[in-house]
Design a protein around this motif. Structure first.
Motif, PDB file in Angstrom:
ATOM      1  N   ALA A 120      56.786   4.380   7.753  1.00  0.00           N
ATOM      2  CA  ALA A 120      56.058   3.352   7.008  1.00  0.00           C
ATOM      3  C   ALA A 120      55.527   2.329   8.009  1.00  0.00           C
ATOM      4  N   PHE A 121      54.270   1.947   7.854  1.00  0.00           N
ATOM      5  CA  PHE A 121      53.622   1.003   8.750  1.00  0.00           C
ATOM      6  C   PHE A 121      53.506  -0.365   8.105  1.00  0.00           C
ATOM      7  N   ASP A 122      53.301  -1.387   8.921  1.00  0.00           N
ATOM      8  CA  ASP A 122      53.200  -2.763   8.438  1.00  0.00           C
ATOM      9  C   ASP A 122      52.033  -2.969   7.470  1.00  0.00           C
ATOM     10  N   ASN A 123      50.999  -2.121   7.565  1.00  0.00           N
ATOM     11  CA  ASN A 123      49.818  -2.287   6.710  1.00  0.00           C
ATOM     12  C   ASN A 123      49.965  -1.608   5.344  1.00  0.00           C
ATOM     13  N   ALA A 182      46.591   9.770   0.364  1.00  0.00           N
ATOM     14  CA  ALA A 182      47.854  10.425   0.735  1.00  0.00           C
ATOM     15  C   ALA A 182      48.709   9.495   1.592  1.00  0.00           C
ATOM     16  N   HIS A 183      48.071   8.720   2.462  1.00  0.00           N
ATOM     17  CA  HIS A 183      48.808   7.779   3.308  1.00  0.00           C
ATOM     18  C   HIS A 183      49.267   6.554   2.513  1.00  0.00           C
ATOM     19  N   ARG A 184      48.514   6.135   1.533  1.00  0.00           N
ATOM     20  CA  ARG A 184      48.964   5.024   0.678  1.00  0.00           C
ATOM     21  C   ARG A 184      50.175   5.431  -0.146  1.00  0.00           C
ATOM     22  N   ARG A 185      50.146   6.678  -0.627  1.00  0.00           N
ATOM     23  CA  ARG A 185      51.227   7.167  -1.497  1.00  0.00           C
ATOM     24  C   ARG A 185      52.389   7.795  -0.731  1.00  0.00           C
ATOM     25  N   SER A 205      48.791   2.501  13.890  1.00  0.00           N
ATOM     26  CA  SER A 205      49.222   2.677  15.287  1.00  0.00           C
ATOM     27  C   SER A 205      48.107   2.427  16.308  1.00  0.00           C
ATOM     28  N   PRO A 206      47.229   1.435  16.072  1.00  0.00           N
ATOM     29  CA  PRO A 206      46.164   1.177  17.044  1.00  0.00           C
ATOM     30  C   PRO A 206      46.756   0.696  18.362  1.00  0.00           C
TER      31      PRO A 206
END
Length: 179
Positions: free
Chosen positions: A104-107, A24-27, A57-58
């Motif tokens: 959207a995150f950098d990863n 779900a997070h990838r899509r 968000s670590p």
């Protein structure tokens, strides 16, 4: 090992299915989530610094607890479960509002959540799970807002969005908090 599933929802929070959390997070699919804000009797807010091993968000500072309900679990049930799992305590909680956001995150992962925000008061001991929480502290709203203004990148995206609404619920404006 089975990965946990999240509840996929419409823009009006109607459940439309489930999906493995990382997929779900990838899509970037909209799914149900919650964020718990905790104050003490002095009016200070509990912040947690996310564990350095988190998948997004670590090391960023955020509200006391946030996560996703499991399929078949209500928001209050999930919030109490995760507050105990992450921070090692439980307290009465009240849902105060909900909102939708997308980050959207950098990863390559995308957090697209229908986020239910709950608030509670706790003055007792805190026993965080080190796999979830790197650090924690109570801070005055004034201190939080001052730090967010000086170093916004130290805080999660959803905290930036939710905090002004929490302050509005508490009848505190950013100006009244001293910023």
């Amino acid at each position: 090992m089975n990965q946990p599933e999240v509840i996929l929802v419409t823009e009006s929070d109607e459940a439309i299915g489930t999906m493995e959390k990382m997929e779900a997070h990838r899509r970037g699919l909209l799914h149900r989530a919650f964020s718990v804000f905790i104050l003490n009797d002095a009016g200070d807010m509990l912040l947690q610094q996310r564990a350095l091993g988190k998948y997004h968000s670590p090391g960023l500072w955020t509200n006391a607890c946030c996560s996703h309900p499991l399929p078949g679990e209500t928001i209050p049930e999930a919030a109490h479960r995760r507050l105990m799992e992450e921070m090692g305590f439980d307290c009465p909680l009240e849902e105060i509002f909900s909102f939708t956001y997308r980050t959207a995150f950098d990863n390559g992962l995308i957090e697209h959540e229908f986020d239910h925000v709950l608030i509670g008061t706790h003055n007792g001991a805190i026993h965080p799970d080190s796999t979830e929480v790197n650090d924690y502290r109570y801070m005055s709203v004034h201190q939080i807002l001052e730090l967010m203004e000086k170093e916004p990148a130290r805080f999660t995206s959803w905290f930036h969005l939710a905090l002004p609404r929490v302050l509005k619920h508490l009848n505190m404006s950013v100006t009244a908090a001293g910023i």
